[in-house]
Design an enzyme around this catalytic site. Structure first.
Site, PDB file in Angstrom:
ATOM      1  N   TYR A 215      -6.485 -21.560 -19.154  1.00 50.80           N
ATOM      2  CA  TYR A 215      -6.645 -20.459 -20.105  1.00 50.80           C
ATOM      3  C   TYR A 215      -8.125 -20.149 -20.322  1.00 50.80           C
ATOM      4  CZ  TYR A 215      -6.338 -17.933 -24.573  1.00 50.80           C
ATOM      5  OH  TYR A 215      -6.456 -17.001 -25.588  1.00 50.80           O
TER       6      TYR A 215
ATOM      7  N   SER B 138     -11.666 -15.203 -26.109  1.00 50.28           N
ATOM      8  CA  SER B 138     -11.354 -16.402 -26.882  1.00 50.28           C
ATOM      9  C   SER B 138     -12.579 -17.300 -26.949  1.00 50.28           C
ATOM     10  CB  SER B 138     -10.202 -17.173 -26.232  1.00 50.28           C
ATOM     11  OG  SER B 138     -10.015 -18.431 -26.861  1.00 50.28           O
TER      12      SER B 138
END
Length: 266
Positions: free
Chosen positions: A170, A157
């Site tokens: 995250y 990501s």
């Protein structure tokens, strides 16, 4: 003209880019993982699809992938215990008869203030986003090293490359995937195995699209940070993934590639 027609008639259709490949895809019950599963199957790969707790969704993805007439199966795995990824790979290899490609797409999110993350939040995200990836990749490497070939793709990501408020947990787990990509490129590269990572920007899966439709102002604030002025689709990430794991891309190794509409360039 007659000669040209004769050549066209006698020429073969271009082989599908993943023809004959054996692939295991985690996180395959929705979003990017589901799109990758369908695209891989369309491109000639046999696939083992690993989902989370949504059995109905995974069944639909498996049924959709089977339309390409390639071997396709799958099961659900609770990766909040990362060691279950070992069984996931074993099941995939047993079903497919081997493994050429591993896509680590399973992921979990949890947005909160840094001081409010619970111990359970921390454990769950590290188990799913980092530890299960490590276990799955180790098991795949056990099969890939002896055969002298293999493609490993991490779905990381762009949030692993920047600081985002309420997204610290995250982001930290995604950094682990990016680092593992580079480390494995060096260690497994001499064995004919290529490890790469794509770092998607905001991708409008059904879940994300629902969030944006429910809160248009939130979606607009995100769009401001994307020079391309739109969100990605899961199919775009699947297209990129397909090329990265194909034989046409065999020299790429250890790359973490952003597909984010230009967000990280700002």
């Amino acid at each position: 003209e007659k000669i040209l027609r004769s050549k066209l008639k006698g020429s073969k259709m271009k082989e599908k880019i993943l023809e004959g490949k054996l692939a295991v895809v985690s996180g395959a019950s929705s979003g990017i993982g589901a799109a990758i599963a369908k695209r891989f199957s369309d491109e000639g790969a046999s696939v083992w699809l690993a989902g989370g707790n949504n059995k109905e969704n995974l069944s639909k993805v498996i049924a959709d992938s089977k339309k390409s007439n390639n071997k396709c199966g799958g099961d659900n795995y609770d990766l909040t215990d990362g060691k279950r990824a070992i069984q996931m790979i074993e099941d995939g290899i047993n079903f497919l008869g081997g493994i050429d490609i591993l896509v680590n797409c399973a992921a979990m999110r949890c947005k909160n203030s840094f001081t409010d993350f619970t111990n359970q939040n921390i454990d769950d995200l590290f188990e799913v986003n980092a530890k299960s990836v490590f276990y799955a990749t180790r098991e795949a490497a056990h099969a890939m090293v002896p055969q002298g070939s293999g493609k490993i793709l991490m779905i990381g990501s762009i949030d692993g490359e920047r600081g985002i408020v309420k997204n610290t947990l995250y982001s930290t787990t995604k950094v682990a995937m990016h680092s593992l990509t580079r480390a494995l490129a060096v260690e497994l590269g001499p064995h004919g195995i290529r490890t790469n990572c794509i770092m998607p920007g905001t991708t409008e899966s059904e879940r994300v699209k629902g969030i944006h439709e429910a809160d248009p102002e939130f979606a607009e604030r995100k769009l401001i940070l994307i020079p391309a002025k739109r969100f990605a689709t899961p199919e775009e990430m699947a297209s990129l993934s397909t090329f990265i794991v194909s034989d046409e891309n065999d020299f790429m190794n250890g790359s973490c590639i952003a597909s984010d509409g230009g967000t990280l360039a700002m």
